[in-house]
Design an enzyme around this catalytic site. Structure first.
Site, PDB file in Angstrom:
ATOM      1  N   GLN A 218       0.835  -1.208   0.000  1.00 36.73           N
ATOM      2  CA  GLN A 218       0.000   0.000   0.000  1.00 36.73           C
ATOM      3  C   GLN A 218       0.865   1.251   0.000  1.00 36.73           C
ATOM      4  O   GLN A 218       1.628   1.486   0.940  1.00 36.73           O
ATOM      5  CB  GLN A 218      -0.908  -0.014   1.237  1.00 36.73           C
ATOM      6  CG  GLN A 218      -1.740   1.247   1.419  1.00 36.73           C
ATOM      7  CD  GLN A 218      -2.695   1.117   2.592  1.00 36.73           C
ATOM      8  OE1 GLN A 218      -3.698   0.426   2.514  1.00 36.73           O
ATOM      9  NE2 GLN A 218      -2.377   1.762   3.707  1.00 36.73           N
ATOM     10  N   GLY A 219       0.752   2.073  -1.037  1.00 31.35           N
ATOM     11  CA  GLY A 219       1.526   3.294  -1.152  1.00 31.35           C
ATOM     12  C   GLY A 219       0.727   4.521  -0.757  1.00 31.35           C
ATOM     13  O   GLY A 219       0.308   5.299  -1.616  1.00 31.35           O
ATOM     14  N   TYR A 220       0.520   4.690   0.542  1.00 35.31           N
ATOM     15  CA  TYR A 220      -0.232   5.840   1.056  1.00 35.31           C
ATOM     16  C   TYR A 220       0.689   6.827   1.779  1.00 35.31           C
ATOM     17  O   TYR A 220       0.929   7.931   1.326  1.00 35.31           O
ATOM     18  CB  TYR A 220      -1.320   5.361   2.032  1.00 35.31           C
ATOM     19  CG  TYR A 220      -2.618   4.919   1.407  1.00 35.31           C
ATOM     20  CD1 TYR A 220      -2.738   4.650   0.049  1.00 35.31           C
ATOM     21  CD2 TYR A 220      -3.749   4.733   2.195  1.00 35.31           C
ATOM     22  CE1 TYR A 220      -3.927   4.221  -0.508  1.00 35.31           C
ATOM     23  CE2 TYR A 220      -4.956   4.311   1.651  1.00 35.31           C
ATOM     24  CZ  TYR A 220      -5.040   4.058   0.307  1.00 35.31           C
ATOM     25  OH  TYR A 220      -6.235   3.639  -0.233  1.00 35.31           O
ATOM     26  N   SER A 221       1.217   6.423   2.947  1.00 43.77           N
ATOM     27  CA  SER A 221       1.938   7.349   3.819  1.00 43.77           C
ATOM     28  C   SER A 221       3.206   7.893   3.168  1.00 43.77           C
ATOM     29  O   SER A 221       3.892   7.198   2.416  1.00 43.77           O
ATOM     30  CB  SER A 221       2.321   6.652   5.126  1.00 43.77           C
ATOM     31  OG  SER A 221       1.170   6.317   5.865  1.00 43.77           O
TER      32      SER A 221
ATOM     33  N   GLU B  63      -5.407   9.691  17.066  1.00 42.46           N
ATOM     34  CA  GLU B  63      -5.900  11.068  16.971  1.00 42.46           C
ATOM     35  C   GLU B  63      -6.785  11.242  15.735  1.00 42.46           C
ATOM     36  O   GLU B  63      -7.853  11.872  15.804  1.00 42.46           O
ATOM     37  CB  GLU B  63      -4.722  12.048  16.914  1.00 42.46           C
ATOM     38  CG  GLU B  63      -3.917  12.144  18.207  1.00 42.46           C
ATOM     39  CD  GLU B  63      -2.931  10.997  18.380  1.00 42.46           C
ATOM     40  OE1 GLU B  63      -2.286  10.949  19.435  1.00 42.46           O
ATOM     41  OE2 GLU B  63      -2.812  10.146  17.481  1.00 42.46           O
TER      42      GLU B  63
ATOM     43  N   SER C  29       4.302  -1.547   4.304  1.00 43.98           N
ATOM     44  CA  SER C  29       4.414  -2.928   4.777  1.00 43.98           C
ATOM     45  C   SER C  29       4.640  -3.884   3.620  1.00 43.98           C
ATOM     46  O   SER C  29       3.913  -3.845   2.620  1.00 43.98           O
ATOM     47  CB  SER C  29       3.144  -3.331   5.535  1.00 43.98           C
ATOM     48  OG  SER C  29       2.949  -2.526   6.666  1.00 43.98           O
TER      49      SER C  29
ATOM     50  N   SER D 254      -3.755   6.922  12.844  1.00 37.96           N
ATOM     51  CA  SER D 254      -3.424   7.115  14.254  1.00 37.96           C
ATOM     52  C   SER D 254      -4.685   7.299  15.088  1.00 37.96           C
ATOM     53  O   SER D 254      -5.765   7.632  14.589  1.00 37.96           O
ATOM     54  CB  SER D 254      -2.520   8.345  14.416  1.00 37.96           C
ATOM     55  OG  SER D 254      -3.257   9.532  14.154  1.00 37.96           O
TER      56      SER D 254
ATOM     57  N   GLU E 241     -10.325  -2.266   5.034  1.00 36.37           N
ATOM     58  CA  GLU E 241      -9.283  -2.709   5.959  1.00 36.37           C
ATOM     59  C   GLU E 241      -9.856  -3.150   7.299  1.00 36.37           C
ATOM     60  O   GLU E 241      -9.236  -3.924   8.028  1.00 36.37           O
ATOM     61  CB  GLU E 241      -8.286  -1.563   6.182  1.00 36.37           C
ATOM     62  CG  GLU E 241      -7.061  -1.936   6.959  1.00 36.37           C
ATOM     63  CD  GLU E 241      -6.039  -0.805   7.009  1.00 36.37           C
ATOM     64  OE1 GLU E 241      -4.856  -1.089   7.185  1.00 36.37           O
ATOM     65  OE2 GLU E 241      -6.448   0.364   6.858  1.00 36.37           O
TER      66      GLU E 241
END
Length: 382
Positions: free
Chosen positions: A131-134, A367, A166, A365, A249
């Site tokens: 997964q190429g998100y962050s 938050e 990951s 997260s 997810e």
């Protein structure tokens, strides 16, 4: 006492239990218990062979249509399988990102050509995904994505950096959220691209974790390419597609995850009895609370599992991640002074403590989950 397992129509729970017991007692007996958070380095090739064995037997992608290798299984049946899978101590799946994240997203947004191309190899275990998100400046604030792609002679050309990716070091494909409209900001102008990993212009660098292992990675795209047709959904509509992926997810597999939590809690309790920590009334109270909260977690997950998950699934992620981090702290407490030493490597409870520190950060997260619950579920102002 424990709550009874929900029945699975058509006896799928019993079928899965019998198949798993036979498969994990024969050729694949050696893969029992391999892998998992902080242990993804264990037996990758053996677990990949197991993934393909699962696919051939029809035990992957249960909820998918039959034409793509699934069983068209109900949510109750999927829950039953994931619980039995975890109960059998089957190895951690190497294809879960394909099956649980990008696969359902392709089913929802993909063209017929995309479904025919990408879904069968996921079901068979032949192609693994990441997964190429962050990004360094867009972790929890995903809308701040800076990786860019431009369409050039029928090909998307991608430049940028992803982080905390990951299993990127073993993946064949990556679904990449990137900015495809030059002047766009925040949620607008993003696209969801399907990008092959084995090509010039893609560099993967492992990140060493507190556990000493490296299942997360940095991924650099420097002129990497993918075909124009490998955009999922419309160009510029990537935010909506990406949010759908995050909804998937939190699906039926979370019930299986909780069987693993139950095993970890049992080990913590056994250690507390062995070390005498269970005689401490404060620690005993914490152990009881952990058990009660795990029962609540299961009830809440059963209530929320459905085909069209909404923003309230953030409640589940917030709950289990905070609970699991507390369990890690409790695991250290019941070991006493011996838990501070790691001669000869980490034990299971030390690894639980160290890896669970990340639970409240990855996959959104705590938050950010609280913001989503407040704004999108409760309707509170930003």
């Amino acid at each position: 006492m424990s709550l009874p397992d929900p029945p699975a129509p058509g006896g799928l729970r019993e079928q899965a239990r019998a198949w798993l017991e036979e498969a994990l007692s024969g050729e694949f007996a050696h893969v029992r218990g391999l892998g998992g958070p902080g242990r993804e380095h264990e037996g990758h090739e053996e677990r990949l062979a197991w993934e393909r064995h699962l696919g051939r037997a029809g035990w992957t992608c249960l909820g998918w249509p039959r034409r793509y290798g699934g069983r068209a299984a109900s949510l109750e049946e999927q829950v039953a399988f994931h619980e039995e899978y975890a109960r059998a101590r089957a190895p951690a799946r190497v294809g879960h990102i394909g099956e649980g994240l990008v696969g359902p997203t392709i089913l929802e947004f993909g063209t017929d050509e995309q479904k025919e191309r990408f879904l069968p190899p996921i079901q068979r275990g032949d192609e693994l995904w990441c997964q190429g998100y962050s990004e360094p400046e867009a972790g929890s604030d995903l809308a701040n994505v800076r990786t860019r792609a431009r369409l050039e002679n029928g090909t998307w050309v991608i430049t940028g950096q992803k982080v905390w990716t990951s299993l990127a070091h073993v993946a064949h494909w990556c679904f990449v959220l990137c900015r495809t409209e030059e002047s766009s900001q925040r949620h607008r102008g993003l696209s969801y691209l399907l990008v092959p990993m084995d090509q010039p212009g893609v560099v993967v660098r492992p990140i060493v974790q507190l556990t000493g292992t490296s299942e997360f990675n940095e991924v650099f795209f420097d002129g990497a390419r993918t075909a124009a047709g490998n955009v999922l959904g419309a160009p510029g509509d990537g935010w909506r597609v990406a949010m759908a992926t995050l909804g998937h997810e939190r699906g039926a597999s979370t019930l299986g995850q909780q069987i693993g939590f139950r095993r970890e809690l049992a080990e913590v309790i056994a250690t507390a009895r062995r070390t005498g920590a269970a005689d401490d009334p404060v620690l005993r109270d914490r152990l009881v609370r952990a058990w009660l909260e795990l029962e609540i977690m299961r009830l809440n997950a059963l209530r929320m599992v459905r085909p069209d998950p909404g923003p309230e699934v953030s409640i589940a992620k917030l709950y289990w991640s905070e609970w699991h981090r507390r369990l890690g702290e409790l695991a250290q407490a019941v070991q006493g002074k011996s838990g501070l030493a790691a001669d000869g490597g980490l034990n299971d409870l030390q690894r639980l403590y160290l890896f669970s520190r990340a639970d409240t950060i990855y996959a959104g997260s705590s938050e950010i989950q609280r913001n989503i619950i407040a704004e999108r579920t409760l309707g509170l102002p930003r």
